[in-house]
Motif scaffolding. Sequence first.
Motif, PDB file in Angstrom:
ATOM      1  N   GLU A  31     -67.786  16.707 -16.190  1.00  0.00           N
ATOM      2  CA  GLU A  31     -66.707  16.355 -17.119  1.00  0.00           C
ATOM      3  C   GLU A  31     -66.846  14.926 -17.634  1.00  0.00           C
ATOM      4  O   GLU A  31     -66.477  14.634 -18.778  1.00  0.00           O
ATOM      5  N   ILE A  32     -67.380  14.037 -16.821  1.00  0.00           N
ATOM      6  CA  ILE A  32     -67.647  12.669 -17.278  1.00  0.00           C
ATOM      7  C   ILE A  32     -68.671  12.700 -18.408  1.00  0.00           C
ATOM      8  O   ILE A  32     -68.516  12.020 -19.439  1.00  0.00           O
ATOM      9  N   LYS A  33     -69.706  13.493 -18.224  1.00  0.00           N
ATOM     10  CA  LYS A  33     -70.725  13.628 -19.276  1.00  0.00           C
ATOM     11  C   LYS A  33     -70.098  14.182 -20.559  1.00  0.00           C
ATOM     12  O   LYS A  33     -70.466  13.773 -21.668  1.00  0.00           O
ATOM     13  N   GLU A  34     -69.149  15.102 -20.422  1.00  0.00           N
ATOM     14  CA  GLU A  34     -68.465  15.651 -21.586  1.00  0.00           C
ATOM     15  C   GLU A  34     -67.644  14.572 -22.291  1.00  0.00           C
ATOM     16  O   GLU A  34     -67.581  14.535 -23.528  1.00  0.00           O
ATOM     17  N   GLN A  35     -67.026  13.686 -21.521  1.00  0.00           N
ATOM     18  CA  GLN A  35     -66.269  12.598 -22.136  1.00  0.00           C
ATOM     19  C   GLN A  35     -67.182  11.639 -22.894  1.00  0.00           C
ATOM     20  O   GLN A  35     -66.831  11.150 -23.979  1.00  0.00           O
ATOM     21  N   VAL A  36     -68.349  11.371 -22.349  1.00  0.00           N
ATOM     22  CA  VAL A  36     -69.324  10.530 -23.069  1.00  0.00           C
ATOM     23  C   VAL A  36     -69.656  11.178 -24.411  1.00  0.00           C
ATOM     24  O   VAL A  36     -69.709  10.506 -25.452  1.00  0.00           O
ATOM     25  N   GLN A  37     -69.848  12.482 -24.386  1.00  0.00           N
ATOM     26  CA  GLN A  37     -70.143  13.201 -25.629  1.00  0.00           C
ATOM     27  C   GLN A  37     -68.952  13.164 -26.589  1.00  0.00           C
ATOM     28  O   GLN A  37     -69.136  13.062 -27.811  1.00  0.00           O
ATOM     29  N   ASN A  38     -67.731  13.211 -26.050  1.00  0.00           N
ATOM     30  CA  ASN A  38     -66.547  13.100 -26.896  1.00  0.00           C
ATOM     31  C   ASN A  38     -66.524  11.765 -27.637  1.00  0.00           C
ATOM     32  O   ASN A  38     -66.196  11.712 -28.833  1.00  0.00           O
ATOM     33  N   PHE A  39     -66.856  10.685 -26.933  1.00  0.00           N
ATOM     34  CA  PHE A  39     -66.924   9.374 -27.577  1.00  0.00           C
ATOM     35  C   PHE A  39     -67.999   9.373 -28.666  1.00  0.00           C
ATOM     36  O   PHE A  39     -67.785   8.846 -29.765  1.00  0.00           O
ATOM     37  N   LYS A  40     -69.128   9.933 -28.349  1.00  0.00           N
ATOM     38  CA  LYS A  40     -70.231   9.954 -29.319  1.00  0.00           C
ATOM     39  C   LYS A  40     -69.841  10.712 -30.578  1.00  0.00           C
ATOM     40  O   LYS A  40     -70.087  10.239 -31.698  1.00  0.00           O
ATOM     41  N   GLU A  41     -69.225  11.870 -30.418  1.00  0.00           N
ATOM     42  CA  GLU A  41     -68.841  12.677 -31.572  1.00  0.00           C
ATOM     43  C   GLU A  41     -67.741  11.989 -32.376  1.00  0.00           C
ATOM     44  O   GLU A  41     -67.717  12.069 -33.616  1.00  0.00           O
TER      45      GLU A  41
END
Length: 350
Positions: free
Chosen positions: A144-154
Amino acid sequence: MLYTPIKFRNVELKNRWVMSPMCMYSCENGMANDFHYVHYGSRSQGGTGLIMVEATGVEPRGRITNHCMGIWNDEQAEKLQKIVEFVHKNSDSKIGIQIAHAGRKGSTWNNLQIPVEEGWETVAPSPIPYHPTERIPHVLTVEEIKEQVQNFKEAVRRAVKAGFDVIEIHGAHGYLVHQFLSPLSNIRTDEYGGSFENRIRFLLEIVDAVNEELNENVALFVRISGTEYAENGWDIESSVELAKVLKNHSVDLVDVSSGGNIHGVKIPLFDGYQVPLSSQVKNEAEVKTGAVGLIKKVSHAEEILQKGDADLIFIAREILRNPYIAVQGSFEMNEECFFPHQYLRAKISS
């Protein structure tokens, strides 16, 4: 120095005044509206070098309240693009956006946590609520942390497409990134907790991911809390060390605020109370910094720059009271500053 240009990558600010990001709590479904169009547009007419749009959530749970701004979908970004286009077309101001996730401090209204049925389940690095009366947040898994990083990127990809000149990652005030940084809110035992290197990992992964979406025409700032005013918590020495690392990860400026992560701490308030934090980060880490916090007077702002305590002056409440502080300050100092051609009959010299 207030009216000298400064450059970050290829982004040149005409002066050192910055409208600090401030939540307006006026969105529906995270969407900017006519209020925001007028609010941000009017500040650009006041000659401010950089307009920063308020904390903008990377997902619905990333908001502080259900009336906070979001950029987790394209429709939200298109609304923001209209504001960007107005500022670029009608002023010399650059415009940036603060990309954020509230973490455990989300799902609130009037500083009180609202029931999950009306809000949402909050998330955090550890099962520690901001206030003891609040519900325990969901602990993010590594996936889920990795998903949050992707959320920031998007979110940043959308912001860049919308035309923003500056991206600021919100790592201060007790929101999700800050929650990872502090040993008082992060008691994880995996690669995201424990040591300083582990606690800053989430922020560095966000910075690296975001930089993949940027080019030389968009600058990257990070806002931090220089200290959280709590024993054994995040402090100014940690901030200096973090700033040194951020410099090596292509961060152009560290915006130095303070507090927000530990409930009930005593913060000594006086005009410019956070300027010493900016100064220490700037001079010990050898990075560009922004100073913020009860800076109310043109003369004080100029003094901060002259003393080498900061490179930019972020103002919040004062620019709400006076959207034209930058141009009025230029009259006081006999300096050049943007003035709307529609208003030229009102221009004066001092």
